[in-house]
Design an enzyme around this catalytic site. Structure first.
Site, mmCIF file in Angstrom:
data_model
loop_
_atom_site.group_PDB
_atom_site.id
_atom_site.type_symbol
_atom_site.label_atom_id
_atom_site.label_comp_id
_atom_site.label_asym_id
_atom_site.label_seq_id
_atom_site.Cartn_x
_atom_site.Cartn_y
_atom_site.Cartn_z
ATOM 1 N N VAL A 114 46.915 26.139 30.431
ATOM 2 C CA VAL A 114 46.674 27.469 29.866
ATOM 3 C C VAL A 114 46.361 28.386 31.032
ATOM 4 O O VAL A 114 45.919 27.947 32.097
ATOM 5 C CB VAL A 114 45.533 27.483 28.818
ATOM 6 C CG1 VAL A 114 45.957 26.744 27.558
ATOM 7 C CG2 VAL A 114 44.246 26.918 29.373
ATOM 8 N N SER A 115 46.562 29.688 30.833
ATOM 9 C CA SER A 115 46.435 30.638 31.931
ATOM 10 C C SER A 115 45.009 31.067 32.221
ATOM 11 O O SER A 115 44.688 31.438 33.334
ATOM 12 C CB SER A 115 47.282 31.874 31.639
ATOM 13 O OG SER A 115 48.625 31.508 31.528
ATOM 14 N N THR A 116 44.141 31.065 31.216
ATOM 15 C CA THR A 116 42.776 31.554 31.432
ATOM 16 C C THR A 116 41.767 30.596 30.823
ATOM 17 O O THR A 116 42.103 29.775 29.974
ATOM 18 C CB THR A 116 42.569 32.939 30.792
ATOM 19 O OG1 THR A 116 42.657 32.814 29.377
ATOM 20 C CG2 THR A 116 43.594 33.946 31.284
#
Length: 188
Positions: free
Chosen positions: A8-10
């Site tokens: 996931v990006s964050t």
């Protein structure tokens, strides 16, 4: 052995959906990262590389979880192929252990790259058209002209701290510094 990779990006996002899908697919080990795909240094992906052995299959939830770009994805598939490792993407139903799976991967990759370029082209065209109509992008300024002049006057007087000026004007430090920077550009 099936080895899973999730990303996931964050930190605000959760890996649960991807990890559940990877477990359901039969992955014996799952590695993950909470980091942007544009970052090349991904510790979880480095661990995947260390654990993969000939005959293994790297399982991902979706192609964009693995690669930052089409070139990066193709490089990964090339690396995996050299190591005797297959790639399986659950969402796109791609499995490179077969010739048809490899073909589908390359077609999907090409289409994704094409779509990305179209989006970039449309975005740039829209920005150019907006500029031609006199629209300038970005956030609206927090202070009107008079209040901005007052903030700059307070700044240059050096009678108040930056924190005091920001508190009085109800602006952030970066906003104040942007006003100062833009003012100095006008005088150049």
């Amino acid at each position: 052995m099936l080895i899973g990779y999730a990303r996931v990006s964050t930190n605000d996002q959760t890996l649960n959906l991807q990890e559940d899908a990877l477990k359901s697919a039969g992955c014996a080990k799952i590695f993950s990262d909470k980091i942007s795909g544009s970052t090349s240094d991904r510790p979880g992906l480095s661990k995947v590389r260390e654990h993969l052995r000939k005959g293994d299959t790297l399982v991902i939830w979706r192609l964009d979880r693995l690669g930052r770009s089409i070139k990066n994805l193709i490089d990964w598939v090339g690396y995996l192929d050299q190591q005797g490792v297959s790639l399986k993407s659950l969402t796109e139903s791609i499995d490179t252990s077969s010739p048809s799976g490899k073909l589908i991967f390359h077609i999907f990759s090409s289409l994704a790259e094409f779509e990305k370029n179209l989006i970039r082209e449309r975005t740039n065209a829209g920005l150019s058209a907006a500029r031609a109509r006199g629209r300038i992008g970005g956030r609206p300024e927090v202070l009107n002209g008079d209040k901005k002049k007052l903030a700059l006057k307070l700044y240059h007087s050096k009678e108040h701290t930056i924190k005091e000026i920001c508190s009085m004007m109800e602006i952030s430090k970066p906003t104040l510094y942007n006003y100062v920077k833009n003012e100095s550009k006008k005088h150049e």
